[in-house]
Structures are given as structure tokens and as C-alpha cells.
Design an enzyme around this catalytic site. Sequence first.
Site, mmCIF file in Angstrom:
data_model
loop_
_atom_site.group_PDB
_atom_site.id
_atom_site.type_symbol
_atom_site.label_atom_id
_atom_site.label_comp_id
_atom_site.label_asym_id
_atom_site.label_seq_id
_atom_site.Cartn_x
_atom_site.Cartn_y
_atom_site.Cartn_z
ATOM 1 N N CYS A 4 8.349 23.810 50.054
ATOM 2 C CA CYS A 4 8.211 24.985 50.928
ATOM 3 C C CYS A 4 9.311 25.999 50.600
ATOM 4 C CB CYS A 4 8.298 24.550 52.390
ATOM 5 S SG CYS A 4 8.490 25.910 53.550
ATOM 6 N N ASP A 30 13.055 40.417 54.186
ATOM 7 C CA ASP A 30 11.767 40.171 53.550
ATOM 8 C C ASP A 30 11.811 40.703 52.118
ATOM 9 O OD1 ASP A 30 8.645 39.599 54.755
ATOM 10 O OD2 ASP A 30 8.834 40.582 52.800
ATOM 11 N N HIS A 95 5.509 28.192 56.842
ATOM 12 C CA HIS A 95 6.752 27.793 57.515
ATOM 13 C C HIS A 95 6.973 28.896 58.542
ATOM 14 C CE1 HIS A 95 11.180 26.261 57.245
ATOM 15 N NE2 HIS A 95 11.161 27.221 58.168
ATOM 16 N N HIS A 97 7.727 31.856 60.699
ATOM 17 C CA HIS A 97 8.637 32.982 60.499
ATOM 18 C C HIS A 97 8.200 34.107 61.413
ATOM 19 C CE1 HIS A 97 5.351 33.146 57.599
ATOM 20 N NE2 HIS A 97 5.378 34.467 57.734
ATOM 21 N N HIS A 99 8.465 38.139 61.927
ATOM 22 C CA HIS A 99 8.828 39.417 61.316
ATOM 23 C C HIS A 99 9.490 40.313 62.367
ATOM 24 C CE1 HIS A 99 6.022 38.969 57.746
ATOM 25 N NE2 HIS A 99 5.409 38.159 58.596
HETATM 26 P P1 AMP Z 1 3.199 36.173 56.367
HETATM 27 O O1 AMP Z 1 2.168 36.932 55.581
HETATM 28 O O2 AMP Z 1 3.250 36.526 57.804
HETATM 29 O O3 AMP Z 1 3.078 34.682 56.136
HETATM 30 O O4 AMP Z 1 4.596 36.636 55.817
HETATM 31 C C1 AMP Z 1 5.261 36.040 54.742
HETATM 32 C C2 AMP Z 1 6.361 36.990 54.369
HETATM 33 O O5 AMP Z 1 7.295 36.294 53.588
HETATM 34 C C3 AMP Z 1 5.862 38.171 53.542
HETATM 35 O O6 AMP Z 1 6.217 39.377 54.225
HETATM 36 C C4 AMP Z 1 6.603 38.012 52.222
HETATM 37 O O7 AMP Z 1 6.974 39.244 51.652
HETATM 38 C C5 AMP Z 1 7.793 37.169 52.618
HETATM 39 N N1 AMP Z 1 8.367 36.343 51.576
HETATM 40 C C6 AMP Z 1 7.709 35.498 50.753
HETATM 41 N N2 AMP Z 1 8.576 34.872 49.934
HETATM 42 C C7 AMP Z 1 9.813 35.328 50.266
HETATM 43 C C8 AMP Z 1 11.131 35.088 49.782
HETATM 44 N N3 AMP Z 1 11.370 34.231 48.779
HETATM 45 N N4 AMP Z 1 12.165 35.733 50.357
HETATM 46 C C9 AMP Z 1 11.942 36.611 51.375
HETATM 47 N N5 AMP Z 1 10.720 36.890 51.868
HETATM 48 C C10 AMP Z 1 9.675 36.265 51.323
HETATM 49 ZN ZN ZN Z 2 9.391 24.835 55.288
#
Ligand code: AMP
Ligand code: ZN
Length: 111
Positions: A4, A30, A95, A97, A99
Site C-alpha cells: 500500500c 497531494d 488506504h 485519506h 482531502h
Molecule cells: P482518491 O482518488 O480520493 O483515492 O485520492 C487519492 C489521492 O492520492 C489523489 O489525489 C492522488 O493524487 C494522491 N496520491 C497518490 N499517490 C500519492 C503519493 N505517492 N503521494 C501523495 N499523494 C498521492
Molecule cells: Zn495502507
Amino acid sequence: MSQCIFCKIARGESPADVLYRDEQLLVLKDINPQAPVHLLVIPVEHYPNLQQASANSALVSALIKKCTQLGSELGSQGYRIVVNTGPDGGQTVDHLHIHVLAGRPLQWPPG
Ligand code: AMP
Ligand code: ZN
């Protein structure tokens, strides 16, 4: 969860712009920002989504408290917190998160 991406960031195994961390949660930028302020608040412990974490009310409360703190500090004209959940919710990282978006007028409704 060994593969993950957010677990890897929480373990320090994958690079990220981490602004804050404590024993429960991390705040990171992000990687693909959708607003001048676009932060993610994630728990250290792996939960696939908000549904799975909802029984842990202390954790959910800590996550929301951090989001509102960030929003009030960084969004002088307001802010939005978003939790995409499941495929129809637009969730792409499994995982939990949250925003935190701010720094420009945000449209409604979302697409
Ligand atoms: P969601 O579409 O709500 O699952 O949001 C996932 C978010 O994680 C997106 O806005 C991506 O740009 C962000 N994301 C994915 N990988 C990373 C990373 N390695 N570091 C920071 N943000 C990430
Ligand atoms: Zn995780």
C-alpha cells in the site's frame, strides 16, 4: 499492508512531502494537487476506507480535527474536506485519506 503506497509513506519507505505526523496520523501534500492547497490526512494504521474505520471513533475524530485545523489555518476564504469512498466515490487509493482543499473557489456539484 506491505504494498500500500500510503502505508509505505507512513513507514518512511516511499518519498512524500510530509508536513506533520504523530502516532495516529500524517499530513502530506497531494502529488497531483487540484487546488493551491491540497493536503491528505491519513491514519498511520491501514484502513481501506472510511466505512472500515468508522468504528474507531477516536481515530475518525482525530482525523477530522486535524482537517478542520488545517482548513482554518490555510483556507482564509474557506475550504473543503472530501473522503472519496469506493469506485463510484472516485477512490483510487485504498488506504483511508481525507482531502483538504483550499485556496480557490471550488465548484459544486462535483462531476
Ligand atoms: P482518491 O482518488 O480520493 O483515492 O485520492 C487519492 C489521492 O492520492 C489523489 O489525489 C492522488 O493524487 C494522491 N496520491 C497518490 N499517490 C500519492 C503519493 N505517492 N503521494 C501523495 N499523494 C498521492
Ligand atoms: Zn495502507
